[in-house]
Write an enzyme that holds these catalytic residues in place. Sequence first.
Site, PDB file in Angstrom:
ATOM      1  N   GLY A  10       0.821  -1.207   0.000  1.00 49.25           N
ATOM      2  CA  GLY A  10       0.000   0.000   0.000  1.00 49.25           C
ATOM      3  C   GLY A  10       0.854   1.256   0.000  1.00 49.25           C
ATOM      4  O   GLY A  10       1.880   1.325   0.685  1.00 49.25           O
ATOM      5  N   ALA A  21      15.484  10.717  -1.384  1.00 50.40           N
ATOM      6  CA  ALA A  21      16.654  10.646  -0.506  1.00 50.40           C
ATOM      7  C   ALA A  21      17.601   9.521  -0.933  1.00 50.40           C
ATOM      8  O   ALA A  21      18.830   9.684  -0.897  1.00 50.40           O
ATOM      9  CB  ALA A  21      16.212  10.448   0.939  1.00 50.40           C
ATOM     10  N   ARG A  71       0.689  -5.306  -5.697  1.00 55.84           N
ATOM     11  CA  ARG A  71       0.717  -6.525  -4.895  1.00 55.84           C
ATOM     12  C   ARG A  71       1.321  -7.629  -5.761  1.00 55.84           C
ATOM     13  O   ARG A  71       1.058  -7.701  -6.956  1.00 55.84           O
ATOM     14  CB  ARG A  71      -0.703  -6.927  -4.479  1.00 55.84           C
ATOM     15  CG  ARG A  71      -1.479  -5.810  -3.766  1.00 55.84           C
ATOM     16  CD  ARG A  71      -0.982  -5.563  -2.371  1.00 55.84           C
ATOM     17  NE  ARG A  71      -1.809  -4.580  -1.669  1.00 55.84           N
ATOM     18  CZ  ARG A  71      -1.548  -4.108  -0.463  1.00 55.84           C
ATOM     19  NH1 ARG A  71      -0.480  -4.544   0.187  1.00 55.84           N
ATOM     20  NH2 ARG A  71      -2.343  -3.221   0.111  1.00 55.84           N
ATOM     21  N   CYS A  72       2.111  -8.490  -5.147  1.00 51.60           N
ATOM     22  CA  CYS A  72       2.773  -9.528  -5.943  1.00 51.60           C
ATOM     23  C   CYS A  72       2.900 -10.823  -5.140  1.00 51.60           C
ATOM     24  O   CYS A  72       3.992 -11.175  -4.672  1.00 51.60           O
ATOM     25  CB  CYS A  72       4.143  -9.039  -6.404  1.00 51.60           C
ATOM     26  SG  CYS A  72       4.965 -10.150  -7.568  1.00 51.60           S
ATOM     27  N   THR A 124       4.296   2.793   5.636  1.00 49.08           N
ATOM     28  CA  THR A 124       2.918   2.323   5.791  1.00 49.08           C
ATOM     29  C   THR A 124       2.181   3.251   6.741  1.00 49.08           C
ATOM     30  O   THR A 124       2.753   3.679   7.753  1.00 49.08           O
ATOM     31  CB  THR A 124       2.855   0.882   6.333  1.00 49.08           C
ATOM     32  OG1 THR A 124       1.511   0.569   6.734  1.00 49.08           O
ATOM     33  CG2 THR A 124       3.758   0.689   7.538  1.00 49.08           C
ATOM     34  N   ASP A 126      -0.163   2.458   8.679  1.00 52.38           N
ATOM     35  CA  ASP A 126      -0.681   1.737   9.849  1.00 52.38           C
ATOM     36  C   ASP A 126       0.196   1.854  11.086  1.00 52.38           C
ATOM     37  O   ASP A 126      -0.256   1.546  12.195  1.00 52.38           O
ATOM     38  CB  ASP A 126      -0.869   0.253   9.515  1.00 52.38           C
ATOM     39  CG  ASP A 126      -1.999   0.010   8.529  1.00 52.38           C
ATOM     40  OD1 ASP A 126      -2.949   0.821   8.525  1.00 52.38           O
ATOM     41  OD2 ASP A 126      -1.928  -0.965   7.772  1.00 52.38           O
ATOM     42  N   ASP A 128       2.635  -0.072  12.060  1.00 54.17           N
ATOM     43  CA  ASP A 128       2.610  -1.401  12.677  1.00 54.17           C
ATOM     44  C   ASP A 128       3.908  -2.187  12.482  1.00 54.17           C
ATOM     45  O   ASP A 128       3.913  -3.414  12.533  1.00 54.17           O
ATOM     46  CB  ASP A 128       1.441  -2.215  12.114  1.00 54.17           C
ATOM     47  CG  ASP A 128       1.531  -2.417  10.596  1.00 54.17           C
ATOM     48  OD1 ASP A 128       2.373  -1.756   9.956  1.00 54.17           O
ATOM     49  OD2 ASP A 128       0.764  -3.229  10.065  1.00 54.17           O
ATOM     50  N   ARG A 170      -6.293  -2.912  10.029  1.00 52.17           N
ATOM     51  CA  ARG A 170      -6.821  -4.273  10.188  1.00 52.17           C
ATOM     52  C   ARG A 170      -6.303  -4.931  11.463  1.00 52.17           C
ATOM     53  O   ARG A 170      -7.046  -5.574  12.188  1.00 52.17           O
ATOM     54  CB  ARG A 170      -6.450  -5.146   8.974  1.00 52.17           C
ATOM     55  CG  ARG A 170      -7.243  -4.831   7.726  1.00 52.17           C
ATOM     56  CD  ARG A 170      -7.066  -5.930   6.686  1.00 52.17           C
ATOM     57  NE  ARG A 170      -7.815  -5.621   5.470  1.00 52.17           N
ATOM     58  CZ  ARG A 170      -7.325  -5.006   4.428  1.00 52.17           C
ATOM     59  NH1 ARG A 170      -6.069  -4.578   4.461  1.00 52.17           N
ATOM     60  NH2 ARG A 170      -8.047  -4.774   3.358  1.00 52.17           N
ATOM     61  N   GLY A 184     -10.953  14.154  19.992  1.00 49.49           N
ATOM     62  CA  GLY A 184     -11.898  14.209  21.101  1.00 49.49           C
ATOM     63  C   GLY A 184     -13.040  13.218  20.995  1.00 49.49           C
ATOM     64  O   GLY A 184     -14.152  13.487  21.447  1.00 49.49           O
TER      65      GLY A 184
END
Length: 318
Positions: A10, A21, A71-72, A124, A126, A128, A170, A184
Amino acid sequence: MKIAVLTSGGDSPGMNAAIRAVVRKSIFNGIEVYGVYQGFQGLMTGNIKKLELGDVGDIIQRGGTVLYSARCPEFKNKEARKQAIEHLKNHGIDKLIVIGGDGSFHGAQRLHEEGIATIGVPGTIDNDIYGTDFTIGFDTALNTIIDSVDKIRDTATSHERTFIIEVMGRHAGDLALWAGVAGGAETILIPESPMDIKEVAERIQMGMDRGKKHSIIIVAEGVMSAAECGKELRHYINVDTRESVLGHIQRGGKPSGRDRVLASRLAAYAVELLTAGESGYAVGMMNNELNKTEFHQVFKEAQPYDEKLYKLSKELSI
């Protein structure tokens, strides 16, 4: 020495800053640098092009990735990787930087094991990836969510309704947690700390009983959908809900200053590691210090969520 760079999985804001860079740090040190287009898919088909300084001009402020991504799943096949390695060798390349998330790092590790010096750069939204406090794109996505929450709150207040906002995540709830605290939100639902919907309903009812007219609930997609959340709530209380799914808007947009700086530092560090003969690491930033973590450790350890921040979110949303 020749270094190749690709983006995989993603997209996330700041990937272009990282690409820039890699190219500029490499050329500054007299290293040829090549871009692999369409991620691991492009590596398999040989979609590789030498990059010059001008190729990365005016991209630091752009979202997405100029190298494109794909995606692969076929890359799990050893024969597919053998083909990819052959394309690299045909260009005289034996070093690679992979910008992406956990799935991309698995591909990077396999290439490392099969003779291509490889370093991973965490890109990413996420947040994560173990071994870094923040991943490239998280800060920008967070601010995109906050902006949406602020606007939705205006309507929630005007119509005296409970809004349920579904955000990405997810398996990791950092986007929901941080956005919930910053926006809030009265309730935050994350995969790391499941909350009984009955408890959520009771919290909303308590607010209604003391005269509260509207509420904001932020739910990570890994917990349930916004529609499911609204349906479950209505089993316990009489509440007028509206659901909003933010979707892929969270991935786009100009990267924040924080993401641009993070991407630049991590990508430049990746070049330094490859130049020094290192391989098999994901780079990261912890306590504002650059660090490296072996791929197998990244896969073994889960990125801990901020339990204290989650507790604070409940204390502040009474």
